[in-house]
Design a protein around this motif. Structure first.
Motif, PDB file in Angstrom:
ATOM      1  N   ALA A   1      -6.245   1.826  -2.359  1.00  0.00           N
ATOM      2  CA  ALA A   1      -5.278   1.145  -1.578  1.00  0.00           C
ATOM      3  C   ALA A   1      -5.903  -0.448  -1.194  1.00  0.00           C
ATOM      4  CB  ALA A   1      -5.105   1.624  -0.249  1.00  0.00           C
TER       5      ALA A   1
ATOM      6  N   PRO B   1      -3.772  -4.041  -3.682  1.00  0.00           N
ATOM      7  CA  PRO B   1      -3.574  -2.629  -3.845  1.00  0.00           C
ATOM      8  C   PRO B   1      -3.138  -2.030  -5.240  1.00  0.00           C
ATOM      9  CG  PRO B   1      -2.328  -3.588  -1.938  1.00  0.00           C
ATOM     10  CD  PRO B   1      -3.166  -4.725  -2.650  1.00  0.00           C
TER      11      PRO B   1
ATOM     12  N   SER C   1      -9.251   5.352   3.575  1.00  0.00           N
ATOM     13  CA  SER C   1      -8.117   5.531   3.463  1.00  0.00           C
ATOM     14  C   SER C   1      -7.765   6.878   3.766  1.00  0.00           C
ATOM     15  CB  SER C   1      -7.725   5.139   1.990  1.00  0.00           C
ATOM     16  OG  SER C   1      -8.620   6.059   1.020  1.00  0.00           O
TER      17      SER C   1
ATOM     18  N   ILE D   1       0.865  -1.289  -0.051  1.00  0.00           N
ATOM     19  CA  ILE D   1      -0.028   0.015  -0.242  1.00  0.00           C
ATOM     20  C   ILE D   1       0.904   1.179  -0.201  1.00  0.00           C
ATOM     21  CG2 ILE D   1      -1.731   1.327   1.230  1.00  0.00           C
ATOM     22  CD1 ILE D   1      -2.705  -1.347   2.455  1.00  0.00           C
ATOM     23  N   THR D   2       0.585   2.325  -0.975  1.00  0.00           N
ATOM     24  CA  THR D   2       1.469   3.561  -0.674  1.00  0.00           C
ATOM     25  C   THR D   2       0.504   4.643  -0.383  1.00  0.00           C
ATOM     26  OG1 THR D   2       0.729   4.076  -3.247  1.00  0.00           O
ATOM     27  CG2 THR D   2       2.702   2.556  -2.796  1.00  0.00           C
TER      28      THR D   2
ATOM     29  N   GLN E   1      -1.855   5.614  -3.290  1.00  0.00           N
ATOM     30  CA  GLN E   1      -3.257   4.640  -3.120  1.00  0.00           C
ATOM     31  C   GLN E   1      -4.228   5.348  -1.675  1.00  0.00           C
ATOM     32  OE1 GLN E   1      -1.521   0.962  -2.578  1.00  0.00           O
ATOM     33  NE2 GLN E   1      -0.814   0.961  -4.602  1.00  0.00           N
ATOM     34  N   LEU E   2      -3.694   5.760  -0.759  1.00  0.00           N
ATOM     35  CA  LEU E   2      -4.378   6.101   0.305  1.00  0.00           C
ATOM     36  C   LEU E   2      -5.168   7.302  -0.002  1.00  0.00           C
ATOM     37  CD1 LEU E   2      -2.247   5.754   3.574  1.00  0.00           C
ATOM     38  CD2 LEU E   2      -4.000   4.150   2.599  1.00  0.00           C
TER      39      LEU E   2
END
Length: 438
Positions: free
Chosen positions: A170, A229, A238, A160-161, A164-165
């Motif tokens: 994510a 993800p 997120s 998860i990055t 992505q949040l």
């Protein structure tokens, strides 16, 4: 959340606001060829279609009040406002009335994160596990919304990055979206990042939330993701989890970070996670629409927002006024500057209001199909914005220099069409200002 390509605007009804129980987003007014010319107009009384819609909703008793706020570039906002803070309250609604803005909290959290990216404290493609190690070895459901048993789980194929949040890619779930066993599991574990009412209302029993943002983040890490993800846009918790990232990086409580880095510098003195009792007089009642009739859902004088929340909900927790939210929009429209004061770096705003979706993420079959997503809000052409569960919506449009917000209080937001139609009505008035030309 790369500079946006301002040379390829898009304008269509599909590209303008859409609404679900918790979502609406901004439209591409920038494609109007007369956008900048409008700045020379006296627009304070030039919103007849907005005024008619607001009047109809209030006079028919659909809502207790409705406030539309508009601003051009650095100019102060003007409004179309009707109604009272509650039915028969005797207090007129206006720029300083307090509204539960729910998911319009998300762009604020997103921009706070972008400030940290701009300062080198976070990286857009930095793994979440660098900050929160509990997310190092996530499992993922093989079948979406299926069982949360070992036979339906597999390891995450990528980390998860932060990107992505920011963009709901994510793979995290959401209690208001999921329908399978994980929804019940979230509620039992107190992974409930939001609140509606103190009243025992059927269908709104969502469990008791855990008592800290740290506990929320740690608890969430124990459950599987609903998607791999970076593979699918799926509305999620997120931005709430990002609140925990922000407070870990800044080494101070998330709500304190927002106050020090955004609210105070922007002059947003009426934006709260908890409404002070001294401000009850300008706080709205919230209504639930049952068979077309508005019924009290969260009266101001006994509101759940008068209590400290279990933790600061970065995805849906704020109460704000049209004037305050307009100041946030004004800062964004100024690329980080408001009233001559720099609050955010220009690049942080440009990137945060651009399309940050991972190239690997599919939008097929989602609300976002054919559109973009930035730091907590939808990106359409040169517009960036989002909406809330109780009928609110707001956006900035860089092409026309317009910022606009709609404020009212009813749930669920899809009970009426006004949230979805707001940008279309704005567009109609803008066309009239330009003599009907497009």
């Amino acid at each position: 959340m790369a500079f946006r390509d301002f040379s390829e605007p898009v304008l269509s009804r599909r590209a303008l606001f859409r609404s679900s129980a918790y979502v609406a987003a901004g439209g591409a007014l920038a494609t109007l060829p007369f956008g900048r010319a409008l700045l020379a107009h006296d627009v304070s009384s030039n919103w007849p279609n907005i005024a008619a819609a607001v009047e109809e909703y209030v006079s028919s008793g659909k809502v207790a009040n409705m406030v539309a706020a508009f601003g051009w570039q650095k100019q102060d906002p003007h409004t179309v406002a009707r109604g009272e803070t509650a039915f028969n309250s005797g207090v007129d609604a206006g720029l300083d009335t307090l509204y539960r803005i729910y998911s319009m909290t998300k762009p604020i959290t997103g921009m706070a994160a972008m400030m940290l990216v701009d300062e080198g404290k976070l990286g857009l493609d930095q793994p979440l596990a660098d900050i929160l190690p509990a997310y190092s070895n996530m499992m993922v459901q093989k079948t979406y919304d299926g069982a949360i048993t070992p036979d339906n789980l597999e390891p995450a194929k990528r980390p998860i990055t932060i990107r992505q949040l920011l963009t709901h890619t994510a793979g995290l779930g959401y209690g208001i979206v999921q329908n399978g066993p994980i929804k019940t599991a979230y509620e039992r574990a107190g992974l409930v990042p939001g609140q509606v009412s103190r009243l025992p209302i059927p269908g709104l029993g969502r469990g008791n939330p855990v008592e800290s943002l740290e506990a929320f983040a740690d608890g969430l890490a124990e459950f599987p993701l609903v998607y791999q993800p970076g593979t699918k846009w799926s509305y999620s918790v997120s931005l709430d989890l990002l609140g925990r990232v922000i407070e870990v990086v800044e080494k101070k409580p998330f709500d304190q970070v927002l106050k020090e880095r955004l609210f105070d510098p922007c002059g947003m003195d009426s934006t709260y996670f908890r409404v002070p009792r001294s401000e009850i007089g300008r706080f709205t009642d919230n209504y639930g629409i049952m068979a077309g009739v508005p019924l009290p859902l969260d009266p101001a004088r006994s509101s759940i927002y008068l209590d400290d929340p279990a933790f600061p909900f970065g995805g849906a927790g704020l109460v704000s006024s049209p004037r305050d939210y307009d100041r946030f929009l004004k800062m964004l429209l100024g690329f980080g500057v408001i009233d001559g004061k720099r609050v955010m770096g220009e690049l942080a705003v440009r990137v945060g209001t651009s399309n940050l979706l991972p190239k690997t993420a599919s939008l097929e079959g989602t609300w976002m199909e054919g559109q973009g997503f930035g730091a907590g809000g939808r990106v359409t052409g040169t517009a960036f914005g989002w909406g809330g569960a109780a009928g609110t919506a707001a956006f900035v449009d860089y092409g026309s220099g317009l910022r606009a917000g709609l404020f009212t209080q009813y749930m669920p937001s899809e009970s009426y069409s006004i949230q979805r139609e707001f940008p279309d009505i704005v567009l109609k008035d803008l066309q009239a200002m330009n003599g009907g030309n497009r």
